[in-house]
Design a protein around this motif. Structure first.
Motif, PDB file in Angstrom:
ATOM      1  N   THR A   4       0.829  -1.198   0.000  1.00  0.00           N
ATOM      2  CA  THR A   4       0.000   0.000   0.000  1.00  0.00           C
ATOM      3  C   THR A   4       0.858   1.240   0.000  1.00  0.00           C
ATOM      4  N   PRO A   5       0.390   2.315  -0.632  1.00  0.00           N
ATOM      5  CA  PRO A   5       1.180   3.543  -0.669  1.00  0.00           C
ATOM      6  C   PRO A   5       1.255   4.175   0.712  1.00  0.00           C
ATOM      7  N   PRO A   6       2.299   4.917   0.985  1.00  0.00           N
ATOM      8  CA  PRO A   6       2.435   5.553   2.298  1.00  0.00           C
ATOM      9  C   PRO A   6       1.340   6.576   2.535  1.00  0.00           C
ATOM     10  N   GLN A   7       0.902   6.707   3.794  1.00  0.00           N
ATOM     11  CA  GLN A   7      -0.137   7.650   4.132  1.00  0.00           C
ATOM     12  C   GLN A   7       0.415   9.066   4.090  1.00  0.00           C
ATOM     13  N   LYS A   8      -0.512  10.000   3.995  1.00  0.00           N
ATOM     14  CA  LYS A   8      -0.124  11.396   3.962  1.00  0.00           C
ATOM     15  C   LYS A   8       0.551  11.790   5.266  1.00  0.00           C
ATOM     16  N   SER A   9       1.563  12.621   5.181  1.00  0.00           N
ATOM     17  CA  SER A   9       2.348  12.964   6.352  1.00  0.00           C
ATOM     18  C   SER A   9       1.510  13.635   7.428  1.00  0.00           C
ATOM     19  N   ALA A  10       1.738  13.213   8.665  1.00  0.00           N
ATOM     20  CA  ALA A  10       1.103  13.869   9.804  1.00  0.00           C
ATOM     21  C   ALA A  10       2.173  14.314  10.798  1.00  0.00           C
ATOM     22  N   THR A  59      33.487  14.045   1.802  1.00  0.00           N
ATOM     23  CA  THR A  59      32.331  13.566   1.041  1.00  0.00           C
ATOM     24  C   THR A  59      31.421  12.688   1.905  1.00  0.00           C
ATOM     25  N   LEU A  60      32.026  11.884   2.785  1.00  0.00           N
ATOM     26  CA  LEU A  60      31.234  11.016   3.659  1.00  0.00           C
ATOM     27  C   LEU A  60      30.466  11.825   4.690  1.00  0.00           C
ATOM     28  N   THR A  61      31.086  12.841   5.262  1.00  0.00           N
ATOM     29  CA  THR A  61      30.388  13.658   6.262  1.00  0.00           C
ATOM     30  C   THR A  61      29.261  14.468   5.619  1.00  0.00           C
ATOM     31  N   ILE A  62      29.503  14.995   4.418  1.00  0.00           N
ATOM     32  CA  ILE A  62      28.449  15.739   3.723  1.00  0.00           C
ATOM     33  C   ILE A  62      27.264  14.818   3.419  1.00  0.00           C
ATOM     34  N   LEU A  63      27.557  13.601   2.984  1.00  0.00           N
ATOM     35  CA  LEU A  63      26.494  12.637   2.699  1.00  0.00           C
ATOM     36  C   LEU A  63      25.709  12.300   3.964  1.00  0.00           C
ATOM     37  N   ALA A  64      26.419  12.111   5.083  1.00  0.00           N
ATOM     38  CA  ALA A  64      25.755  11.774   6.344  1.00  0.00           C
ATOM     39  C   ALA A  64      24.832  12.901   6.792  1.00  0.00           C
ATOM     40  N   TYR A  65      25.293  14.146   6.719  1.00  0.00           N
ATOM     41  CA  TYR A  65      24.453  15.279   7.105  1.00  0.00           C
ATOM     42  C   TYR A  65      23.271  15.440   6.147  1.00  0.00           C
ATOM     43  N   ALA A  66      23.503  15.192   4.868  1.00  0.00           N
ATOM     44  CA  ALA A  66      22.418  15.300   3.891  1.00  0.00           C
ATOM     45  C   ALA A  66      21.325  14.265   4.167  1.00  0.00           C
ATOM     46  N   ILE A  67      21.727  13.044   4.490  1.00  0.00           N
ATOM     47  CA  ILE A  67      20.749  12.002   4.812  1.00  0.00           C
ATOM     48  C   ILE A  67      19.963  12.378   6.073  1.00  0.00           C
ATOM     49  N   ALA A  68      20.677  12.877   7.086  1.00  0.00           N
ATOM     50  CA  ALA A  68      20.015  13.266   8.333  1.00  0.00           C
ATOM     51  C   ALA A  68      19.004  14.381   8.098  1.00  0.00           C
ATOM     52  N   ILE A  69      19.388  15.378   7.315  1.00  0.00           N
ATOM     53  CA  ILE A  69      18.465  16.476   7.018  1.00  0.00           C
ATOM     54  C   ILE A  69      17.281  15.969   6.196  1.00  0.00           C
ATOM     55  N   GLY A  70      17.561  15.086   5.227  1.00  0.00           N
ATOM     56  CA  GLY A  70      16.477  14.540   4.407  1.00  0.00           C
ATOM     57  C   GLY A  70      15.452  13.782   5.226  1.00  0.00           C
ATOM     58  N   LEU A  71      15.902  13.064   6.249  1.00  0.00           N
ATOM     59  CA  LEU A  71      14.976  12.278   7.066  1.00  0.00           C
ATOM     60  C   LEU A  71      14.079  13.137   7.939  1.00  0.00           C
ATOM     61  N   THR A  72      14.406  14.422   8.096  1.00  0.00           N
ATOM     62  CA  THR A  72      13.510  15.313   8.838  1.00  0.00           C
ATOM     63  C   THR A  72      12.361  15.826   7.966  1.00  0.00           C
ATOM     64  N   ILE A  73      12.465  15.646   6.652  1.00  0.00           N
ATOM     65  CA  ILE A  73      11.390  16.083   5.741  1.00  0.00           C
ATOM     66  C   ILE A  73      10.287  15.032   5.766  1.00  0.00           C
ATOM     67  N   PRO A  74       9.051  15.415   6.105  1.00  0.00           N
ATOM     68  CA  PRO A  74       7.974  14.435   6.287  1.00  0.00           C
ATOM     69  C   PRO A  74       7.779  13.478   5.127  1.00  0.00           C
ATOM     70  N   ALA A  75       7.796  13.974   3.898  1.00  0.00           N
ATOM     71  CA  ALA A  75       7.544  13.104   2.749  1.00  0.00           C
ATOM     72  C   ALA A  75       8.625  12.023   2.635  1.00  0.00           C
ATOM     73  N   ILE A  76       9.876  12.418   2.804  1.00  0.00           N
ATOM     74  CA  ILE A  76      10.982  11.459   2.728  1.00  0.00           C
ATOM     75  C   ILE A  76      10.924  10.501   3.917  1.00  0.00           C
ATOM     76  N   ASN A  77      10.644  11.049   5.088  1.00  0.00           N
ATOM     77  CA  ASN A  77      10.565  10.226   6.294  1.00  0.00           C
ATOM     78  C   ASN A  77       9.494   9.149   6.159  1.00  0.00           C
ATOM     79  N   ASN A  78       8.314   9.545   5.668  1.00  0.00           N
ATOM     80  CA  ASN A  78       7.216   8.581   5.504  1.00  0.00           C
ATOM     81  C   ASN A  78       7.549   7.508   4.470  1.00  0.00           C
ATOM     82  N   ARG A  79       8.171   7.925   3.364  1.00  0.00           N
ATOM     83  CA  ARG A  79       8.529   6.976   2.326  1.00  0.00           C
ATOM     84  C   ARG A  79       9.547   5.959   2.857  1.00  0.00           C
TER      85      ARG A  79
END
Length: 338
Positions: A4-10, A59-79
């Motif tokens: 099933t598709p992910p539910q809308k972010s809450a 490059t590894l630290t930039i990638l790690a921070y980018a992933i961490a920031i991305g996971l705070t975005i509801p749409a990415i987090n829900n997916r």
């Protein structure tokens, strides 16, 4: 199971802001704080626990921070949560059979040993590595890790042909305990988690603690501590649930303190377990004649004291001279013993 598709972010905006603030605080502690802290504040200059990040490639630290920031975005987090839930459900369903579950545990322990050994630390830069290696090679036993050193000296005698410094012996000792730790945190996650995501989150938090470094060939005697603390938490939970005499918990702490004296910091939690048990016994045997025990019983029965919380609140400052990670919140993770 249908995909099933992910539910809308809450996810509330406060979650996003809090996540971004924590990421920013981490970056500040790693890259800015050591440069602006006064010279006489050695602890901030040393920045212990965060300073390892400066050794990673940019490059590894930039990638790690980018992933961490991305996971705070509801749409990415829900997916990500939806995909993780689907993957874990498939894995969980495939290990429901007892035989399959046992095979999976054996595979997980063996895989952890391989990972810990391949990525073991190459130099004794952490702790008193070379001091402990010298103790092992010379057969010297110190009081704070007596049991560990006895085992290490015995193991070193068997490895003397390949190891004349004691370093290889300590690395093997470290990696071995890592496999046992993986087994125990699987058991812990299965016990305290109700949903598959909760079990995975519990396992992930315990596996990715800073203390996981103890199992990557850490040249010290701390490796048994996480195993004995987690094992004590498991035994404590079982004693509380079954309202039984916490004898095994007492013996476990005694064995752990023999392996390393820092295990004695669990004694306040053990006292609470005995208090719970004695109060239950008094409730059953003398329900009408306990005026002195009544206030203590109420306090114990309504307290939310876990293994880690107890150590954090009651750790004696006199013992903190050891400066062990045991005195930090990050190490006090099995929580939730109500």
């Amino acid at each position: 199971m249908t995909n099933t598709p992910p539910q809308k972010s809450a996810i509330p905006i406060s979650f996003v802001l809090c996540g971004l603030a924590l990421i920013g605080l981490h970056a500040f502690a790693v890259y800015i704080l050591p440069d602006i802290a006064p010279d006489h504040w050695a602890f901030l200059k040393r920045n212990w626990g965060f300073h390892f990040w400066i050794y990673y490639p940019k490059t590894l630290t930039i990638l790690a921070y980018a992933i961490a920031i991305g996971l705070t975005i509801p749409a990415i987090n829900n997916r990500c949560l939806h995909s993780l839930r689907h993957l874990l459900t498939q894995l969980f369903n495939s290990t429901q059979n007892k035989k399959h579950k046992q095979l999976f545990m054996v595979f997980a322990i063996a895989a952890s040993w391989i990972i810990f050994w391949i990525f073991r630390q190459k130099y004794g830069l952490l702790g008193d590595g070379y001091v402990r290696a010298s103790d092992v090679a010379k057969g010297q036993i110190i009081s704070e890790g007596k049991g560990s050193l006895i085992l290490l000296i015995w193991l070193h005698k068997g490895l003397a042909f390949w190891d004349d410094t004691g370093i290889l012996t300590l690395q093997i000792f470290s990696v071995f305990w890592g496999g046992l730790y993986v087994y125990l945190i699987f058991k812990w996650a299965d016990l305290v988690g109700t949903e598959i995501e909760e079990k995975a989150l519990c396992f992930g938090l315990l596996f990715f603690l800073g203390s996981i470094q103890y199992f990557f060939g850490y040249i010290e005697t701390y490796a048994p501590l996480p195993i004995f603390i987690t094992g004590f938490a498991l035994l404590g939970i079982q004693a509380l649930q079954e309202k039984r005499l916490p004898l095994w918990c007492t013996l476990w702490i005694g064995l752990g303190a023999w392996m390393h004296i820092l295990m004695a910091l669990q004694i306040p939690a053990l006292i609470c377990l005995w208090g719970f048990y004695l109060y239950d016994r008094i409730e059953k045997t003398a329900p009408t004649s306990r005026p002195i025990w009544k206030p203590l019983g109420r306090l114990l029965s309504h307290s939310r004291i876990s293994t880690g919380q107890t150590i954090f609140l009651l750790r004696p400052s006199a013992i903190s001279r050891y400066r062990s990670p045991l005195c930090h919140i990050e190490f006090l993770a099995p929580l939730g013993m109500d």
